[in-house]
Structures are given as C-alpha cells and as structure tokens.
Design a protein around this motif. Structure first.
Motif, PDB file in Angstrom:
ATOM      1  N   ILE A   1       3.151 -14.501   1.008  1.00  0.00           N
ATOM      2  CA  ILE A   1       2.191 -15.207   0.170  1.00  0.00           C
ATOM      3  C   ILE A   1       2.838 -15.661  -1.128  1.00  0.00           C
ATOM      4  O   ILE A   1       2.518 -16.723  -1.665  1.00  0.00           O
ATOM      5  CB  ILE A   1       0.967 -14.312  -0.124  1.00  0.00           C
ATOM      6  CG1 ILE A   1       0.182 -14.031   1.167  1.00  0.00           C
ATOM      7  CG2 ILE A   1       0.049 -14.937  -1.172  1.00  0.00           C
ATOM      8  CD1 ILE A   1      -0.431 -15.264   1.796  1.00  0.00           C
ATOM      9  N   GLY A   2       3.781 -14.872  -1.643  1.00  0.00           N
ATOM     10  CA  GLY A   2       4.451 -15.212  -2.883  1.00  0.00           C
ATOM     11  C   GLY A   2       3.844 -14.544  -4.098  1.00  0.00           C
ATOM     12  O   GLY A   2       3.720 -15.148  -5.168  1.00  0.00           O
ATOM     13  N   VAL A   3       3.459 -13.255  -3.927  1.00  0.00           N
ATOM     14  CA  VAL A   3       2.879 -12.481  -5.022  1.00  0.00           C
ATOM     15  C   VAL A   3       3.583 -11.134  -5.117  1.00  0.00           C
ATOM     16  O   VAL A   3       4.336 -10.746  -4.229  1.00  0.00           O
ATOM     17  CB  VAL A   3       1.367 -12.251  -4.811  1.00  0.00           C
ATOM     18  CG1 VAL A   3       0.609 -13.559  -4.889  1.00  0.00           C
ATOM     19  CG2 VAL A   3       1.099 -11.554  -3.488  1.00  0.00           C
ATOM     20  N   HIS A   4       3.303 -10.427  -6.217  1.00  0.00           N
ATOM     21  CA  HIS A   4       3.923  -9.120  -6.428  1.00  0.00           C
ATOM     22  C   HIS A   4       3.227  -7.994  -5.674  1.00  0.00           C
ATOM     23  O   HIS A   4       3.861  -6.987  -5.339  1.00  0.00           O
ATOM     24  CB  HIS A   4       3.937  -8.775  -7.918  1.00  0.00           C
ATOM     25  CG  HIS A   4       4.739  -9.711  -8.758  1.00  0.00           C
ATOM     26  ND1 HIS A   4       6.017 -10.103  -8.441  1.00  0.00           N
ATOM     27  CD2 HIS A   4       4.426 -10.350  -9.923  1.00  0.00           C
ATOM     28  CE1 HIS A   4       6.480 -10.934  -9.356  1.00  0.00           C
ATOM     29  NE2 HIS A   4       5.523 -11.101 -10.273  1.00  0.00           N
ATOM     30  N   ASN A   5       1.919  -8.155  -5.419  1.00  0.00           N
ATOM     31  CA  ASN A   5       1.142  -7.040  -4.876  1.00  0.00           C
ATOM     32  C   ASN A   5       0.279  -7.457  -3.699  1.00  0.00           C
ATOM     33  O   ASN A   5      -0.397  -8.493  -3.741  1.00  0.00           O
ATOM     34  CB  ASN A   5       0.215  -6.465  -5.955  1.00  0.00           C
ATOM     35  CG  ASN A   5       0.950  -6.079  -7.223  1.00  0.00           C
ATOM     36  OD1 ASN A   5       1.633  -5.070  -7.261  1.00  0.00           O
ATOM     37  ND2 ASN A   5       0.809  -6.899  -8.258  1.00  0.00           N
ATOM     38  N   CYS A   6       0.286  -6.622  -2.667  1.00  0.00           N
ATOM     39  CA  CYS A   6      -0.648  -6.731  -1.551  1.00  0.00           C
ATOM     40  C   CYS A   6      -1.221  -5.346  -1.302  1.00  0.00           C
ATOM     41  O   CYS A   6      -0.471  -4.369  -1.166  1.00  0.00           O
ATOM     42  CB  CYS A   6       0.052  -7.244  -0.295  1.00  0.00           C
ATOM     43  SG  CYS A   6      -0.964  -7.164   1.210  1.00  0.00           S
ATOM     44  N   VAL A   7      -2.535  -5.249  -1.268  1.00  0.00           N
ATOM     45  CA  VAL A   7      -3.221  -3.991  -0.986  1.00  0.00           C
ATOM     46  C   VAL A   7      -4.085  -4.212   0.253  1.00  0.00           C
ATOM     47  O   VAL A   7      -4.991  -5.056   0.238  1.00  0.00           O
ATOM     48  CB  VAL A   7      -4.104  -3.539  -2.164  1.00  0.00           C
ATOM     49  CG1 VAL A   7      -4.767  -2.198  -1.840  1.00  0.00           C
ATOM     50  CG2 VAL A   7      -3.294  -3.449  -3.447  1.00  0.00           C
ATOM     51  N   THR A   8      -3.820  -3.493   1.316  1.00  0.00           N
ATOM     52  CA  THR A   8      -4.592  -3.661   2.543  1.00  0.00           C
ATOM     53  C   THR A   8      -5.914  -2.903   2.464  1.00  0.00           C
ATOM     54  O   THR A   8      -6.069  -1.954   1.690  1.00  0.00           O
ATOM     55  CB  THR A   8      -3.801  -3.186   3.764  1.00  0.00           C
ATOM     56  OG1 THR A   8      -3.365  -1.837   3.543  1.00  0.00           O
ATOM     57  CG2 THR A   8      -2.587  -4.070   4.014  1.00  0.00           C
TER      58      THR A   8
END
Length: 367
Positions: free
Chosen positions: A48-55
């Motif tokens: 996606i191009g972000v620093h954070n992903c939280v499922t």
C-alpha cells in the motif's frame, strides 16, 4: 452458465500455493497471533505504501476501529459529524453510527458514481471532523482537491478501501495511503479476498495504529491490562497465509479485470444501457463492472434467461433502509437513480474472452 463470480476458480488459480500455505499453518499449531499475520501486515503495508498495517476481523471492524481510535485519542467525540457518500454500502455508515457519530450523506456524481467533491464544503459545519471517501466499485475516489478541502477545514480523511485494493492515482500512490487512515476488507469476493472474513487498517500515524491494535485486542495493550473498552477483532493465521499468497498475484489479477472491462466497454453498444465515465487504467481495479438502465429488472431477467448471472449493487440505498428509518423521507435523487438503475455484469480474473463476448451479445440484444 456464466457465473457472476466463480470463487472456486478464482482461488483455484493459485491452489497449490494456497494448499501449501494452509498446511503450513495447520502443522505449525499456531492459529492466532502468529508469524503469518505479522508477515502479511508487513507485506501489505509495503504494498500500500504506508508505515503501519493492523489486521482485524473484517472491513466493518476496520472502519469502526479507526473512528473509535480517534475518539479515544480525543480527536473526535460522540455527536461529531462524518461526511460520507450517500450511495455507499451500508458498512461505511454502520461504522459511523456504531461509534455515536453522525453520518452526513453527500450525494455522488452520476457520471463517476463517487462522492461529488463540489458538494463537500456545503455540508461542513463546526461539528464536522472527517470525510470518509469510499472507492466504490473499485474506482478511485480521491483527488488533490479533496485532500485540500480536508486540510483547509482540519478534517481527517478516511478511506473506505474495501473494494479497491491495488487502485492507484496518476502519480502511482495506492488507495489506502491517500488519507490519514484507511479500512480494508478481504471478504472472499474482494479483489484481494481471503477464505472467510478478514480486514485491516493502514495508516502512517503510529499512535493511531497502536490505538487500533489495542482496541482490536479487547482494549488491552498487554495481557490482562485494559486501557479501553475494546473488542475482539482478529485475523487468523490461515486467512493471513492465504492473503500472502494472493497479494503476490493481486496486480496480475487486477490487470485481468481491466482486460475484461476493456472488452465490455468496447463491445456494449445498446442505447438502453449506459456506463460510467472511464478513468485512467490504473485508477480502476474493476471490483465490479456496473451498467445502468431504466429497465434494470427486465435486463437482469433477460440475462438470466440467456445464462448470464448478474448482481445489483445495491437495490436499496442506506437512507431508505429500515435501520435508518429517520432518513426515509430524505430526497437524494442522484443516489436513488444509481440504486434504481445499477446492474453488475460478471467480472473476475478468470472469466474467459468467450464468456465476455457472450455477455456482450446478450446485453446488446436486449430490447
């Protein structure tokens, strides 16, 4: 029979990789909170191009968690207003009302099907705290003008990216990275679909990401300590393992959808049937292919008899639903026109050219 979305065939494209991934999880004995989830979060954030992903458990939870996190952070309070397109799927609105916030329904444009940017500022009040833009049908619903409006008025820009995984702006930024936070759904029918329910939040805001992660874990930052009244919203290891496989093929699958859409667009020439304005190729991942006609129900029945399965997205708009009966008297003519006339044709990365041509012929012979 031409199916609307043959999920068995979609998953079957990568069956060997998926079987291996699922077996790996089964043999590991770790089914929640393990390495597959963390690996997918890392891979999806990079994609996606972000620093954070939280499922989390699903797309509705993703949006709910974003809004609840902003409330816990003091950015929003119950009663604050969130602008949202009036023709969205109801999950966008449920996330707002589920946090005691007030949805403000903004009409879409008929030609794009997305929120009418020219109307956004007319709906802003002193209680407005965010704009939730929804990339409906897989189409980009973002612009520099939209972002500028949010900056000028101090609004959070939240993306509902449930239908547009892989969609991009002209300068190559992906949906899910364009606002302050984004909610994603991996429901099986999505372009990036799991084998059950699953979702995620993406953001560059580390504090927001940590608050979302805590809220999704019963409100607990560490075992048996509870900072918030949270919920249990988790992605399991099997879904993460499957999504890791499918993520590697997402751009390929989206290109296949674009090929199908190009055939439809070039081939459909029935004056009774219209299509929305075309976007640049990378700005539409064709989650669905919508067409519009005043005789929608007749067309659907005709296609059924020709062996073509279709779906309506969506037959009843949110403001006409019983659960929001207080809105039933609202007049939203553009939204109502879309919901009264929309019909989705078969669209998937596995439909064949021959099947597409059959659908085109069926649509063109409708009288």
């Amino acid at each position: 029979m031409i199916e609307f979305l043959p999920l068995g065939k979609v998953t079957g494209k990568y069956s060997d990789e998926i079987h291996e991934a699922v077996l790996r999880v089964v043999d590991s004995g770790r089914y929640l909170g393990g390495g597959e989830v963390s690996a997918f979060e890392t891979a999806y954030a990079e994609y996606i191009g972000v620093h954070n992903c939280v499922t989390c458990a699903n797309g509705l939870d993703a949006l709910w968690l974003i809004l609840r996190a902003y409330i816990e952070m003091g950015v929003m309070s119950p009663g604050d207003e969130i602008l949202v397109p009036a023709n969205t799927f109801i999950a966008s609105i449920l996330a707002i009302t589920g946090n005691g916030l007030k949805p403000v329904l903004v009409e879409p444009r008929w030609d794009t099907l997305e929120i009418d940017e020219s109307l956004i500022e007319t709906h802003i009040t002193s209680r407005t705290k965010a704009l939730m833009t929804v990339h409906l049908y897989g189409r980009l619903s973002w612009s520099g003008e939209m972002a500028g409006i949010c900056r000028r008025h101090g609004l959070k820009l939240i993306e509902d990216n449930a239908q547009a995984q892989g969609c991009m702006t002209l300068n190559g930024r992906r949906t899910g990275s364009l606002g302050d936070a984004a909610g994603h759904s991996f429901y099986p029918g999505k372009n990036l679909g799991s084998l059950g329910d699953a979702g995620a939040v993406t953001t560059n805001d580390g504090i927001l990401a940590e608050t979302v992660r805590t809220l999704a874990n019963y409100g607990s930052p560490r075992k048996y300590i509870f900072d918030y009244q949270g919920r249990n919203s988790r992605m399991d290891e099997i879904q993460a393992a499957v999504l890791r496989v499918k993520l590697r093929h997402l751009d390929e699958d989206n290109d296949a959808r674009r090929h199908v859409a190009a055939l439809y667009t070039e081939g459909i020439c029935n004056p009774l049937v219209s299509m929305p304005v075309m976007l640049p190729a990378q700005s539409n991942v064709w989650h669905i292919f919508p067409v519009f006609t005043e005789r929608r129900d007749e067309l659907q029945e005709y296609l059924w008899k020709r062996g073509v399965r279709t779906v309506i997205h969506y037959p009843v708009p949110p403001h006409r639903q019983r659960c929001y009966s207080g809105w039933n008297g609202l007049s939203l003519p553009v939204t109502e026109r879309i919901h009264d006339r929309e019909l989705s044709l078969p669209m998937s990365p596995v439909i064949t050219d021959e099947e597409v041509l059959e659908v085109i012929d069926a649509v063109n012979t409708f009288r």
